[in-house]
Design a protein around this motif. Structure first.
Motif, PDB file in Angstrom:
ATOM      1  N   GLU A   1      -4.168   0.720  -2.614  1.00 49.98           N
ATOM      2  CA  GLU A   1      -4.301  -0.192  -1.661  1.00 49.98           C
ATOM      3  C   GLU A   1      -3.150  -1.373  -2.023  1.00 49.98           C
ATOM      4  O   GLU A   1      -2.714  -1.884  -1.109  1.00 49.98           O
ATOM      5  CB  GLU A   1      -5.979  -0.710  -1.280  1.00 49.98           C
ATOM      6  CG  GLU A   1      -6.448   0.468  -0.951  1.00 49.98           C
ATOM      7  CD  GLU A   1      -6.668   0.594   0.444  1.00 49.98           C
ATOM      8  OE1 GLU A   1      -5.843  -0.291   1.209  1.00 49.98           O
ATOM      9  OE2 GLU A   1      -7.405   1.260   1.151  1.00 49.98           O
TER      10      GLU A   1
ATOM     11  N   THR B   1       0.696   5.852  -0.447  1.00 52.81           N
ATOM     12  CA  THR B   1      -0.041   7.104  -0.904  1.00 52.81           C
ATOM     13  C   THR B   1       0.796   8.129  -1.378  1.00 52.81           C
ATOM     14  O   THR B   1       1.877   8.510  -0.935  1.00 52.81           O
ATOM     15  CB  THR B   1      -0.574   7.465   0.659  1.00 52.81           C
ATOM     16  OG1 THR B   1      -1.490   6.611   1.437  1.00 52.81           O
ATOM     17  CG2 THR B   1      -1.348   8.794   0.739  1.00 52.81           C
TER      18      THR B   1
ATOM     19  N   ILE C   1      -4.602   7.075  -2.790  1.00 55.16           N
ATOM     20  CA  ILE C   1      -4.090   6.152  -2.382  1.00 55.16           C
ATOM     21  C   ILE C   1      -4.232   4.675  -3.239  1.00 55.16           C
ATOM     22  O   ILE C   1      -5.314   4.593  -3.796  1.00 55.16           O
ATOM     23  CB  ILE C   1      -5.003   5.557  -1.088  1.00 55.16           C
ATOM     24  CG1 ILE C   1      -5.112   6.719  -0.352  1.00 55.16           C
ATOM     25  CG2 ILE C   1      -4.972   4.380  -0.084  1.00 55.16           C
ATOM     26  CD1 ILE C   1      -6.235   6.918   0.684  1.00 55.16           C
TER      27      ILE C   1
ATOM     28  N   LYS D   1       0.877  -1.147  -0.055  1.00 54.38           N
ATOM     29  CA  LYS D   1       0.040   0.122  -0.091  1.00 54.38           C
ATOM     30  C   LYS D   1       0.768   1.291   0.086  1.00 54.38           C
ATOM     31  O   LYS D   1       1.894   1.438   0.708  1.00 54.38           O
ATOM     32  CB  LYS D   1      -0.834   0.065   1.114  1.00 54.38           C
ATOM     33  CG  LYS D   1      -1.750   1.171   1.208  1.00 54.38           C
ATOM     34  CD  LYS D   1      -2.862   1.158   2.481  1.00 54.38           C
ATOM     35  CE  LYS D   1      -3.528   2.499   2.624  1.00 54.38           C
ATOM     36  NZ  LYS D   1      -4.481   2.389   3.725  1.00 54.38           N
TER      37      LYS D   1
ATOM     38  N   PRO E   1      -5.184  13.292  -0.876  1.00 54.59           N
ATOM     39  CA  PRO E   1      -4.343  12.076  -1.313  1.00 54.59           C
ATOM     40  C   PRO E   1      -4.825  11.224  -2.199  1.00 54.59           C
ATOM     41  O   PRO E   1      -6.035  10.606  -2.183  1.00 54.59           O
ATOM     42  CB  PRO E   1      -4.099  11.538   0.106  1.00 54.59           C
ATOM     43  CG  PRO E   1      -5.124  12.011   0.888  1.00 54.59           C
ATOM     44  CD  PRO E   1      -5.717  13.385   0.178  1.00 54.59           C
TER      45      PRO E   1
ATOM     46  N   VAL F   1      -9.205   7.748  -2.954  1.00 58.37           N
ATOM     47  CA  VAL F   1      -8.881   9.131  -2.708  1.00 58.37           C
ATOM     48  C   VAL F   1      -9.847   9.528  -1.320  1.00 58.37           C
ATOM     49  O   VAL F   1     -10.855   8.887  -1.190  1.00 58.37           O
ATOM     50  CB  VAL F   1      -9.323  10.193  -3.895  1.00 58.37           C
ATOM     51  CG1 VAL F   1      -8.275   9.908  -5.063  1.00 58.37           C
ATOM     52  CG2 VAL F   1     -10.583  10.186  -4.368  1.00 58.37           C
ATOM     53  N   SER F   2      -9.304  10.564  -0.812  1.00 61.24           N
ATOM     54  CA  SER F   2     -10.041  11.270   0.161  1.00 61.24           C
ATOM     55  C   SER F   2      -9.933  12.739   0.245  1.00 61.24           C
ATOM     56  O   SER F   2      -9.058  13.320  -0.271  1.00 61.24           O
ATOM     57  CB  SER F   2      -9.869  10.750   1.715  1.00 61.24           C
ATOM     58  OG  SER F   2      -8.518  11.113   1.834  1.00 61.24           O
TER      59      SER F   2
ATOM     60  N   THR G   1       0.756  12.175  -1.633  1.00 60.74           N
ATOM     61  CA  THR G   1       0.179  13.312  -1.083  1.00 60.74           C
ATOM     62  C   THR G   1      -0.106  14.415  -2.111  1.00 60.74           C
ATOM     63  O   THR G   1       0.956  14.596  -3.049  1.00 60.74           O
ATOM     64  CB  THR G   1       0.785  13.677   0.122  1.00 60.74           C
ATOM     65  OG1 THR G   1       2.220  14.175  -0.131  1.00 60.74           O
ATOM     66  CG2 THR G   1       0.697  12.769   1.137  1.00 60.74           C
TER      67      THR G   1
ATOM     68  N   TYR H   1      -7.700   2.515  -7.541  1.00 56.57           N
ATOM     69  CA  TYR H   1      -7.232   3.719  -6.776  1.00 56.57           C
ATOM     70  C   TYR H   1      -8.349   4.325  -5.693  1.00 56.57           C
ATOM     71  O   TYR H   1      -9.430   4.095  -5.813  1.00 56.57           O
ATOM     72  CB  TYR H   1      -7.139   4.838  -7.661  1.00 56.57           C
ATOM     73  CG  TYR H   1      -6.019   4.729  -8.606  1.00 56.57           C
ATOM     74  CD1 TYR H   1      -6.628   4.361  -9.803  1.00 56.57           C
ATOM     75  CD2 TYR H   1      -4.489   4.889  -8.607  1.00 56.57           C
ATOM     76  CE1 TYR H   1      -5.509   4.026 -10.579  1.00 56.57           C
ATOM     77  CE2 TYR H   1      -3.551   4.783  -9.634  1.00 56.57           C
ATOM     78  CZ  TYR H   1      -4.154   4.396 -10.760  1.00 56.57           C
ATOM     79  OH  TYR H   1      -3.284   4.018 -11.702  1.00 56.57           O
TER      80      TYR H   1
END
Lengths: 112, 111
Positions: free
Chosen positions: B79, B20, B77, B18, B75, B66-67, B22, B64
């Motif tokens: 997983e 991330t 992400i 995993k 960011p 995102v948040s 940014t 993919y």
């Protein structure tokens, strides 16, 4: 769906030559049109834009006119410089989807 | 200085680990987006966000996440990264007319 088609590169020109990079689009409604430039190792930068038919965007000697009848937004410059060497992307913004759709990019190399 | 900052700029990772990437912007833009750039394919949109807590899929969202918990950060992400996610990634933020400002890119290699 929306799509943007650019002339395939790479394009190699001598300094002071005339540049045309063709761009045509397919979109619903009345999109805004953009040209972005990407210099080596950098992100994309907005070069110019046009938001409605017959608008002409211009910047740094580059021009493009929004032609609704031919669904085109060709990029032109009368006299290119070595510093113009970059990848150029045509893009459209769909008002309803609010997404930028990009063409595949055209690599321009200008030789001294 | 107005800017979009991505980190890291370069990353080599292994399949399944995993990660991330940014993205942060200092222009108070509501709109943010992630793209991947692959040879001959131009930029393809992965996810975008019109505002805090509002995210939508772009053209290539598979693999993919995102948040958008706060306006300035978005960011990306992965997983369980796979080799087909090896690419150059760009984050962008935009104004009301969606003029997009781009980060400098993150070159990701998944081995």
């Amino acid at each position: 769906g929306n799509s943007v088609t650019q002339m395939e590169g790479p394009v190699t020109l001598s300094e002071e030559a005339f540049l045309t990079i063709n761009c045509t689009y397919t979109a619903t409604g009345y999109p805004s049109l953009f040209w972005y430039v990407q210099y080596p190792g950098e992100g994309l930068q907005l070069l110019l834009k046009a938001t409605k038919a017959d608008d002409k965007g211009s910047n740094k000697g580059f021009e493009a006119t929004y032609r609704k009848e031919t669904t085109s937004f060709h990029l032109e410059k009368g006299s290119v410089q070595v510093s113009d060497s970059a990848v150029y992307f045509c893009a459209l913004l769909s008002g309803s989807a609010r997404q930028l759709t990009f063409g595949s990019g055209t690599q321009l190399t200008v030789l001294p | 200085e107005a800017q979009v900052t991505q980190n890291p700029r370069y990353l080599i990772t292994v399949t399944g680990k995993k990660l991330t990437v940014t993205c942060s912007q200092n222009m108070n833009h509501e709109y943010m987006s992630w793209y991947r750039q692959d040879p001959g394919l131009g930029l393809r949109q992965i996810y975008y966000s019109m505002n805090v807590e509002v995210t939508d899929k772009g053209d290539v969202p598979e693999g993919y996440k995102v948040s958008r918990k706060e306006k300035r950060n978005f960011p990306l992400i992965l997983e369980s990264p796979s080799p087909n996610q090896t690419s150059l990634y760009f984050c962008a933020s935009g104004t009301e007319n969606l003029r997009a400002f781009f980060g400098q890119g993150t070159r990701l290699t998944v081995v």
